[in-house]
Design a protein around this motif. Structure first.
Motif, PDB file in Angstrom:
ATOM      1  N   GLU A 132      -0.449  -5.743   6.616  1.00 43.90           N
ATOM      2  CA  GLU A 132      -0.546  -4.883   7.798  1.00 43.90           C
ATOM      3  C   GLU A 132       0.541  -3.813   7.819  1.00 43.90           C
ATOM      4  O   GLU A 132       0.331  -2.718   8.343  1.00 43.90           O
ATOM      5  N   ARG A 133       1.695  -4.141   7.239  1.00 41.74           N
ATOM      6  CA  ARG A 133       2.801  -3.176   7.198  1.00 41.74           C
ATOM      7  C   ARG A 133       2.715  -2.240   5.997  1.00 41.74           C
ATOM      8  O   ARG A 133       3.586  -1.380   5.819  1.00 41.74           O
ATOM      9  N   GLY A 134       1.694  -2.431   5.150  1.00 39.23           N
ATOM     10  CA  GLY A 134       1.511  -1.542   4.007  1.00 39.23           C
ATOM     11  C   GLY A 134       2.133  -2.015   2.718  1.00 39.23           C
ATOM     12  O   GLY A 134       2.045  -1.334   1.687  1.00 39.23           O
ATOM     13  N   ASN A 135       2.757  -3.196   2.737  1.00 38.24           N
ATOM     14  CA  ASN A 135       3.372  -3.736   1.523  1.00 38.24           C
ATOM     15  C   ASN A 135       2.324  -4.570   0.779  1.00 38.24           C
ATOM     16  O   ASN A 135       2.386  -5.789   0.738  1.00 38.24           O
ATOM     17  N   ILE A 136       1.353  -3.875   0.183  1.00 41.37           N
ATOM     18  CA  ILE A 136       0.236  -4.542  -0.485  1.00 41.37           C
ATOM     19  C   ILE A 136       0.709  -5.273  -1.743  1.00 41.37           C
ATOM     20  O   ILE A 136       0.231  -6.373  -2.050  1.00 41.37           O
ATOM     21  N   ALA A 137       1.644  -4.677  -2.450  1.00 47.38           N
ATOM     22  CA  ALA A 137       2.092  -5.237  -3.724  1.00 47.38           C
ATOM     23  C   ALA A 137       2.629  -6.656  -3.576  1.00 47.38           C
ATOM     24  O   ALA A 137       2.420  -7.507  -4.447  1.00 47.38           O
ATOM     25  N   ARG A 138       3.295  -6.930  -2.472  1.00 45.86           N
ATOM     26  CA  ARG A 138       3.827  -8.283  -2.254  1.00 45.86           C
ATOM     27  C   ARG A 138       2.873  -9.133  -1.413  1.00 45.86           C
ATOM     28  O   ARG A 138       2.739 -10.335  -1.640  1.00 45.86           O
ATOM     29  N   GLY A 139       2.228  -8.516  -0.435  1.00 47.54           N
ATOM     30  CA  GLY A 139       1.403  -9.284   0.490  1.00 47.54           C
ATOM     31  C   GLY A 139       0.116  -9.808  -0.109  1.00 47.54           C
ATOM     32  O   GLY A 139      -0.252 -10.967   0.105  1.00 47.54           O
ATOM     33  N   LEU A 140      -0.594  -8.991  -0.897  1.00 44.26           N
ATOM     34  CA  LEU A 140      -1.895  -9.393  -1.443  1.00 44.26           C
ATOM     35  C   LEU A 140      -1.804 -10.626  -2.357  1.00 44.26           C
ATOM     36  O   LEU A 140      -2.618 -11.551  -2.220  1.00 44.26           O
ATOM     37  N   PRO A 141      -0.830 -10.686  -3.276  1.00 48.19           N
ATOM     38  CA  PRO A 141      -0.732 -11.899  -4.114  1.00 48.19           C
ATOM     39  C   PRO A 141      -0.501 -13.173  -3.298  1.00 48.19           C
ATOM     40  O   PRO A 141      -0.993 -14.243  -3.678  1.00 48.19           O
ATOM     41  N   LEU A 142       0.216 -13.077  -2.191  1.00 45.64           N
ATOM     42  CA  LEU A 142       0.429 -14.249  -1.345  1.00 45.64           C
ATOM     43  C   LEU A 142      -0.887 -14.724  -0.734  1.00 45.64           C
ATOM     44  O   LEU A 142      -1.170 -15.927  -0.698  1.00 45.64           O
TER      45      LEU A 142
END
Length: 296
Positions: A257-267
């Motif tokens: 939601e904050r735009g940090n896809i690189a870290r959030g999506l793998p989680l």
């Protein structure tokens, strides 16, 4: 391998090992052999019923529970399980009859009244359910009963009385984090009392700073309010219990939601691997993939 499969104790041990390894069908087969060796043992037959329930074979579980009770009429665990299964199937009259038999067996035990209350609530009879729960509460006061009474009062249209009752319990038992968590989640579910839920979660953290459930739920609550503190609490929960899929999903979603896809999506991808049927997590994955550019 079991060195002597003809000895009941060995067969029971094998069943326990199979169940712990997730081999439910194997455990059932072993428990059935165990029960055949001890045909007069209600405990052996009850374990067959428990294995059937673990497999979701409810009709077979009901038959095994009835057999258990035929061997030992006052086998309380079998009575409670049978009553619950019958109620689940809509056979409320027989389920209530068992709960009332339990009440007669031991007038000092709350179990029969609790079971009766659960069945009446399933029948959408909250007024009668409250009466049963109150009788149980007089016999043995406890936090779990308080939450049942609270739920029944709300369904009976007495929300204000329900909250007063529950808050009084928390005043008298401030260390009861289970009831406090229940009240927090109830409060968060209604817009008018959302802040009260957040306050309750903070109180839990004062008592137990590393309470992962409170940290995770607080992260969710703040996330819904678009409060930047959500990430702080999600990170704390992840630091303590990073292998928990619900924790990974919470942190991952907040990051997405904050735009940090690189870290959030793998989680979120790690979370969905452990909870593939959870609709909410799958939705988070879909949004994360979309934001990453992978629309297909």
């Amino acid at each position: 391998q079991i060195s002597n499969p003809k000895i009941p104790g060995f067969m029971e041990m094998l069943a326990q090992i199979q169940m712990s390894l997730g081999d439910k069908q194997g455990a059932l087969d072993s428990y059935e052999k165990f029960a055949a060796m001890l045909p007069e043992s209600p405990l052996a037959q009850y374990k067959v019923a428990a294995a059937q329930m673990a497999l979701g074979n409810e009709p077979a579980a009901i038959e095994a529970l009835k057999k258990t009770i035929r061997i030992e009429a006052k086998f309380i665990d079998a009575q409670l399980a049978l009553s619950a299964l019958l109620a689940k199937k809509g056979n409320f009259d027989d389920a209530l009859a068992i709960s009332r038999q339990i009440q007669k067996q031991d007038e000092k035990s709350p179990l029969g009244f609790v079971q009766e209350g659960d069945i009446l609530l399933a029948q959408k009879k909250p007024t009668l359910a409250i009466q049963s729960y109150e009788r149980a509460f007089k016999l043995a006061k406890g936090g779990q009963l308080v939450t049942k009474i609270h739920r029944a009062l709300i369904l009976d249209g007495k929300s204000k009385e329900a909250d007063i009752r529950l808050l009084q319990w928390l005043k008298e038992h401030p260390e009861d984090n289970n009831v406090r968590m229940y009240f927090a989640m109830h409060s968060l579910s209604t817009q008018k009392t959302k802040q009260a839920g957040i306050d309750q979660l903070h109180t839990i953290l004062k008592n137990d700073a590393n309470n992962v459930a409170a940290l995770n739920n607080l992260a969710w609550a703040y996330s819904e309010e678009k409060d930047p503190k959500s990430l702080e609490y999600a990170e704390k929960a992840y630091k303590i219990s990073g292998d928990n899929p619900a924790i990974m999903d919470t942190l991952g979603w907040i990051l997405v939601e904050r735009g940090n896809i690189a870290r959030g999506l793998p989680l979120i991808q790690k979370a969905i691997a452990q909870m593939p049927e959870t609709i909410e997590v799958r939705y988070h994955l879909a949004v994360g993939l979309m934001k990453s550019g992978d629309k297909v």
